[in-house]
Design a protein around this motif. Structure first.
Motif, PDB file in Angstrom:
ATOM      1  N   UNK A 180      45.701  36.501  45.178  1.00  8.26           N
ATOM      2  CA  UNK A 180      44.797  35.351  45.277  1.00  8.26           C
ATOM      3  C   UNK A 180      45.088  34.341  44.170  1.00  8.26           C
ATOM      4  N   UNK A 181      45.301  34.833  42.962  1.00 10.11           N
ATOM      5  CA  UNK A 181      45.606  33.958  41.827  1.00 10.11           C
ATOM      6  C   UNK A 181      46.930  33.234  42.059  1.00 10.11           C
ATOM      7  N   UNK A 182      47.929  33.944  42.584  1.00 12.52           N
ATOM      8  CA  UNK A 182      49.222  33.311  42.854  1.00 12.52           C
ATOM      9  C   UNK A 182      49.088  32.222  43.912  1.00 12.52           C
ATOM     10  N   UNK A 183      48.284  32.463  44.929  1.00  9.90           N
ATOM     11  CA  UNK A 183      48.061  31.441  45.955  1.00  9.90           C
ATOM     12  C   UNK A 183      47.389  30.215  45.371  1.00  9.90           C
ATOM     13  N   UNK A 184      46.379  30.457  44.545  1.00 13.90           N
ATOM     14  CA  UNK A 184      45.682  29.345  43.902  1.00 13.90           C
ATOM     15  C   UNK A 184      46.624  28.579  42.987  1.00 13.90           C
TER      16      UNK A 184
ATOM     17  N   UNK B  52      44.730  48.493  44.025  1.00 10.23           N
ATOM     18  CA  UNK B  52      44.710  47.655  45.230  1.00 10.23           C
ATOM     19  C   UNK B  52      43.862  46.409  44.988  1.00 10.23           C
ATOM     20  N   UNK B  53      42.729  46.588  44.296  1.00  9.30           N
ATOM     21  CA  UNK B  53      41.862  45.456  43.993  1.00  9.30           C
ATOM     22  C   UNK B  53      42.573  44.475  43.058  1.00  9.30           C
ATOM     23  N   UNK B  54      43.261  45.005  42.050  1.00 10.88           N
ATOM     24  CA  UNK B  54      44.009  44.144  41.124  1.00 10.88           C
ATOM     25  C   UNK B  54      45.136  43.405  41.847  1.00 10.88           C
ATOM     26  N   UNK B  55      45.850  44.123  42.732  1.00  8.47           N
ATOM     27  CA  UNK B  55      46.932  43.480  43.477  1.00  8.47           C
ATOM     28  C   UNK B  55      46.394  42.357  44.360  1.00  8.47           C
ATOM     29  N   UNK B  56      45.263  42.594  44.992  1.00  9.07           N
ATOM     30  CA  UNK B  56      44.656  41.551  45.826  1.00  9.07           C
ATOM     31  C   UNK B  56      44.253  40.354  44.967  1.00  9.07           C
ATOM     32  N   UNK B  57      43.707  40.631  43.781  1.00  8.30           N
ATOM     33  CA  UNK B  57      43.323  39.539  42.878  1.00  8.30           C
ATOM     34  C   UNK B  57      44.539  38.747  42.434  1.00  8.30           C
TER      35      UNK B  57
END
Length: 122
Positions: A50-54, A42-47
């Motif tokens: 976030x990376x995709x948004x950036x 879940x933490x990796x998916x959230x990261x």
């Protein structure tokens, strides 16, 4: 007093959870557990989200910068064309020596005319 105890229990649980997330997963050989794998995933998916948004923001920024660079290139091309035309016009202007000798010739002509008129008048 009850609030303090509840807070202590909550802090202890958070510390235990954090400790379980930082432990490495057991190596192969079977009989292992997932050891907090769901939380890690879940933490990796959230990261990743976030990376995709950036990355999307960066792509948009790069596109807008490319548009600005294209506009700058167009403006510079126009300036270059104007500079070439101005240089060509300047090259067509008479030189300093031509202007000087033309002035001298004009002055000599005027003097000759005045001398001629004076000579005829006598």
């Amino acid at each position: 007093m009850s609030n303090i105890i509840d807070m202590m229990v909550h802090v202890n649980r958070a510390q235990e959870e954090a400790a379980s997330l930082s432990k490495p997963l057991p190596k192969g050989g079977g009989g292992g557990t997932f050891g907090g794998m769901e939380a890690r995933i879940a933490k990796l998916e959230a990261s990743v989200e976030s990376i995709q948004g950036t990355l999307s923001e960066v792509r948009g920024s790069v596109r807008s910068q490319l548009d600005v660079i294209t506009e700058i290139r167009v403006v510079l091309a126009r300036i270059d064309e104007r500079a070439i035309r101005t240089h060509e016009k300047i090259a067509e202007l008479p030189s300093k020596s031509f202007l000087f000798w033309s002035g001298v010739g004009l002055l000599v002509s005027i003097i000759a005319a005045v001398v001629g008129i004076i000579t005829l008048a006598q």
